[in-house]
Design a protein around this motif. Structure first.
Motif, PDB file in Angstrom:
ATOM      1  N   ALA A 185       0.769  -1.186   0.056  1.00 33.90           N
ATOM      2  CA  ALA A 185       0.048   0.076   0.068  1.00 33.90           C
ATOM      3  C   ALA A 185       0.727   1.286  -0.020  1.00 33.90           C
ATOM      4  O   ALA A 185       0.526   2.384  -0.449  1.00 33.90           O
ATOM      5  CB  ALA A 185      -0.875  -0.067   1.139  1.00 33.90           C
TER       6      ALA A 185
ATOM      7  N   MET B 138      -3.470   1.223  -5.046  1.00 32.18           N
ATOM      8  CA  MET B 138      -4.518   1.152  -4.217  1.00 32.18           C
ATOM      9  C   MET B 138      -5.647   2.040  -4.458  1.00 32.18           C
ATOM     10  O   MET B 138      -6.868   1.657  -4.010  1.00 32.18           O
ATOM     11  CB  MET B 138      -4.007   1.644  -2.776  1.00 32.18           C
ATOM     12  CG  MET B 138      -3.074   0.635  -2.242  1.00 32.18           C
ATOM     13  SD  MET B 138      -3.657  -0.979  -1.975  1.00 32.18           S
ATOM     14  CE  MET B 138      -4.763  -0.749  -0.307  1.00 32.18           C
ATOM     15  N   ALA B 139      -5.431   3.104  -5.312  1.00 23.81           N
ATOM     16  CA  ALA B 139      -6.646   4.097  -5.675  1.00 23.81           C
ATOM     17  C   ALA B 139      -7.441   3.531  -6.690  1.00 23.81           C
ATOM     18  O   ALA B 139      -8.602   3.842  -6.711  1.00 23.81           O
ATOM     19  CB  ALA B 139      -5.887   5.629  -5.827  1.00 23.81           C
TER      20      ALA B 139
ATOM     21  N   THR C 286      -9.450  -2.641  -8.099  1.00 21.99           N
ATOM     22  CA  THR C 286     -10.796  -3.404  -7.591  1.00 21.99           C
ATOM     23  C   THR C 286      -9.861  -4.126  -6.382  1.00 21.99           C
ATOM     24  O   THR C 286      -8.605  -4.376  -6.415  1.00 21.99           O
ATOM     25  CB  THR C 286     -11.179  -4.228  -8.491  1.00 21.99           C
ATOM     26  OG1 THR C 286     -10.296  -5.323  -8.990  1.00 21.99           O
ATOM     27  CG2 THR C 286     -11.904  -3.451  -9.647  1.00 21.99           C
TER      28      THR C 286
ATOM     29  N   VAL D  39      -5.823  -5.534  -6.667  1.00 22.65           N
ATOM     30  CA  VAL D  39      -4.994  -5.307  -5.718  1.00 22.65           C
ATOM     31  C   VAL D  39      -4.415  -6.478  -5.178  1.00 22.65           C
ATOM     32  O   VAL D  39      -3.269  -6.603  -4.858  1.00 22.65           O
ATOM     33  CB  VAL D  39      -5.670  -4.259  -4.511  1.00 22.65           C
ATOM     34  CG1 VAL D  39      -4.642  -3.960  -3.488  1.00 22.65           C
ATOM     35  CG2 VAL D  39      -5.956  -2.967  -5.056  1.00 22.65           C
TER      36      VAL D  39
ATOM     37  N   PHE E 228     -12.919  -2.054   2.204  1.00 15.34           N
ATOM     38  CA  PHE E 228     -11.813  -1.633   1.216  1.00 15.34           C
ATOM     39  C   PHE E 228     -12.199  -0.335   0.388  1.00 15.34           C
ATOM     40  O   PHE E 228     -11.358   0.382   0.408  1.00 15.34           O
ATOM     41  CB  PHE E 228     -11.477  -2.765   0.069  1.00 15.34           C
ATOM     42  CG  PHE E 228     -10.510  -2.208  -1.086  1.00 15.34           C
ATOM     43  CD1 PHE E 228      -9.302  -2.079  -0.547  1.00 15.34           C
ATOM     44  CD2 PHE E 228     -10.773  -1.939  -2.207  1.00 15.34           C
ATOM     45  CE1 PHE E 228      -8.412  -1.591  -1.540  1.00 15.34           C
ATOM     46  CE2 PHE E 228      -9.905  -1.213  -3.071  1.00 15.34           C
ATOM     47  CZ  PHE E 228      -8.621  -1.247  -2.703  1.00 15.34           C
ATOM     48  N   THR E 229     -13.672  -0.188   0.286  1.00 10.60           N
ATOM     49  CA  THR E 229     -13.825   0.911  -0.647  1.00 10.60           C
ATOM     50  C   THR E 229     -13.773   2.246   0.105  1.00 10.60           C
ATOM     51  O   THR E 229     -13.236   3.501  -0.320  1.00 10.60           O
ATOM     52  CB  THR E 229     -15.484   0.989  -0.867  1.00 10.60           C
ATOM     53  OG1 THR E 229     -15.635  -0.270  -1.672  1.00 10.60           O
ATOM     54  CG2 THR E 229     -15.938   2.105  -1.825  1.00 10.60           C
TER      55      THR E 229
ATOM     56  N   GLN F 154      -9.980   3.131   0.164  1.00  8.90           N
ATOM     57  CA  GLN F 154      -9.684   3.302  -0.950  1.00  8.90           C
ATOM     58  C   GLN F 154      -9.727   4.843  -1.346  1.00  8.90           C
ATOM     59  O   GLN F 154      -9.190   5.454  -2.107  1.00  8.90           O
ATOM     60  CB  GLN F 154     -10.330   2.620  -2.309  1.00  8.90           C
ATOM     61  CG  GLN F 154      -9.863   2.722  -3.424  1.00  8.90           C
ATOM     62  CD  GLN F 154     -10.404   1.774  -4.721  1.00  8.90           C
ATOM     63  OE1 GLN F 154     -11.708   1.841  -4.630  1.00  8.90           O
ATOM     64  NE2 GLN F 154      -9.717   0.991  -5.325  1.00  8.90           N
ATOM     65  N   GLN F 155     -10.974   5.308  -0.551  1.00  8.63           N
ATOM     66  CA  GLN F 155     -11.126   6.890  -0.768  1.00  8.63           C
ATOM     67  C   GLN F 155     -10.020   7.674  -0.550  1.00  8.63           C
ATOM     68  O   GLN F 155      -9.816   8.567  -1.080  1.00  8.63           O
ATOM     69  CB  GLN F 155     -12.734   7.135  -0.383  1.00  8.63           C
ATOM     70  CG  GLN F 155     -13.931   6.554  -0.531  1.00  8.63           C
ATOM     71  CD  GLN F 155     -13.918   6.904  -2.359  1.00  8.63           C
ATOM     72  OE1 GLN F 155     -13.838   8.120  -2.565  1.00  8.63           O
ATOM     73  NE2 GLN F 155     -14.170   5.959  -2.826  1.00  8.63           N
TER      74      GLN F 155
ATOM     75  N   PHE G 148      -6.690   6.891  -0.504  1.00  4.52           N
ATOM     76  CA  PHE G 148      -6.017   6.721  -1.623  1.00  4.52           C
ATOM     77  C   PHE G 148      -6.327   7.713  -2.775  1.00  4.52           C
ATOM     78  O   PHE G 148      -5.297   8.215  -3.423  1.00  4.52           O
ATOM     79  CB  PHE G 148      -5.597   5.374  -2.005  1.00  4.52           C
ATOM     80  CG  PHE G 148      -4.767   4.629  -0.976  1.00  4.52           C
ATOM     81  CD1 PHE G 148      -3.294   4.737  -0.978  1.00  4.52           C
ATOM     82  CD2 PHE G 148      -5.341   3.630  -0.041  1.00  4.52           C
ATOM     83  CE1 PHE G 148      -2.752   3.810  -0.122  1.00  4.52           C
ATOM     84  CE2 PHE G 148      -4.501   2.989   1.037  1.00  4.52           C
ATOM     85  CZ  PHE G 148      -3.202   3.227   0.920  1.00  4.52           C
ATOM     86  N   ARG G 149      -7.484   7.701  -3.134  1.00  2.00           N
ATOM     87  CA  ARG G 149      -7.977   8.430  -4.308  1.00  2.00           C
ATOM     88  C   ARG G 149      -7.784   9.780  -4.034  1.00  2.00           C
ATOM     89  O   ARG G 149      -7.677  10.541  -5.028  1.00  2.00           O
ATOM     90  CB  ARG G 149      -9.278   7.998  -4.718  1.00  2.00           C
ATOM     91  CG  ARG G 149      -9.719   6.695  -5.143  1.00  2.00           C
ATOM     92  CD  ARG G 149     -10.900   6.434  -5.806  1.00  2.00           C
ATOM     93  NE  ARG G 149     -11.052   4.942  -6.348  1.00  2.00           N
ATOM     94  CZ  ARG G 149     -12.190   4.302  -6.682  1.00  2.00           C
ATOM     95  NH1 ARG G 149     -13.437   5.160  -6.465  1.00  2.00           N
ATOM     96  NH2 ARG G 149     -12.219   3.367  -7.304  1.00  2.00           N
TER      97      ARG G 149
END
Length: 293
Positions: free
Chosen positions: A36, A43-44, A47, A51, A74-75, A78-79, A81-82
């Motif tokens: 990560a 990661m961003a 899926t 990953v 995870f979602t 992930q936000q 990282f996004r």
């Protein structure tokens, strides 16, 4: 909507959180933590399955990793990282190197000039990453600790020794009391016993981390000696207890680690110390320039 600074702050907080929890994670989750931090764009954008495939773990482990960090799944993880991408963060060191590979800048050849071109490219990318990733607050904090120190202990063994030796040399030429912990005569532990809270330790270590450096840093920390760590990851074993951490990522699958960025960093700290003390930089530069090479 969050501002760019807030988005980057959230990402930085996540990285620090991963580093803090890393010692408590299982071996499988540690693999994901390392992935990560080294591949934030994957990661961003990936899926769970993608990953997991890249990190070489099961998708369920990715979900457990998110839960271990306090996220609902995870979602949600992930936000964060996004948000780094939305804020326009510069590409990571590994992403830049991957770009050079895709562009054909790295050739698998024994031709000496192509090897030179590869090492020069690695050094250039390393310097660009250093300039954009090192925070001004960390530089000021490190220079402040060095300026207050009665003695500056410099610890860098094995492959990191050239950086430690050069920093010690520059500090001494600039009139500072710098003690190089080189391990000669088996007196490393003796140096730990002489260090006090009035001193500072600059520890340098990269993968594979020198075992003696890894052993000594916690002993300095236990004595209350301020520590400045120069290493390759927030998951490095010399990070715990450090007052300032300078993270200089390693070249992925490197033939040899480039020492260009660490050398540049320690030179900046030494010269910055002289400037902070309101000492004339020209006189210090003259002492360096006139010394035997």
């Amino acid at each position: 909507m969050q501002t760019k600074s807030a988005q980057l702050s959230a990402y930085d907080s996540l990285r620090e959180g991963i580093a803090q929890r890393y010692p408590l994670l299982s071996d499988r989750l540690r693999v994901i933590a390392e992935f990560a931090l080294e591949h934030p764009t994957d990661m961003a954008l990936g899926t769970v399955a993608e990953v997991a495939a890249r990190a070489k773990v099961q998708p369920s482990a990715i979900v457990r990793f998110a839960h271990a960090l306090g996220f609902g799944g995870f979602t949600e993880l992930q936000q964060v990282f996004r948000s780094r991408l939305v804020a326009g963060a510069v590409p990571s060191y590994r992403e830049r190197i991957d770009g050079l590979r895709r562009d054909g800048s790295f050739q698998d050849s024994s031709n000496p000039h192509e090897l030179l071109a590869r090492f020069a490219s690695e050094g250039t990318v390393s310097l660009e990453n250093l300039q954009e990733s090192v925070r001004d607050a960390d530089l000021k904090r490190a220079i402040g600790l060095m300026g207050q120190a009665h003695a500056i202990y410099v610890l860098g063994l094995g492959g990191s020794f050239p950086v430690a030796a050069h920093l010690t040399y520059v500090l001494r030429r600039l009139g500072r009391r710098a003690i190089l912990l080189d391990g000669l005569g088996n007196v490393l532990v003796d140096h730990v016993l002489t260090a006090t809270r009035r001193d500072v330790v600059i520890a340098v270590s990269f993968r594979p981390y020198n075992p003696e450096t890894v052993q000594l840093v916690p002993e300095f920390h236990a004595r209350g000696v301020p520590i400045i760590a120069v290493t390759d990851s927030l998951l490095s074993p010399i990070v715990h207890g450090a007052d300032v951490v300078f993270e200089i990522p390693d070249m992925p699958e490197a033939v040899l680690r480039t020492m260009v960025a660490p050398m540049c960093l320690v030179q900046s700290l030494a010269v910055g110390l002289t400037i902070k003390a309101n000492e004339p930089l020209t006189s210090g530069a003259t002492r360096l320039a006139s010394s035997p090479r």
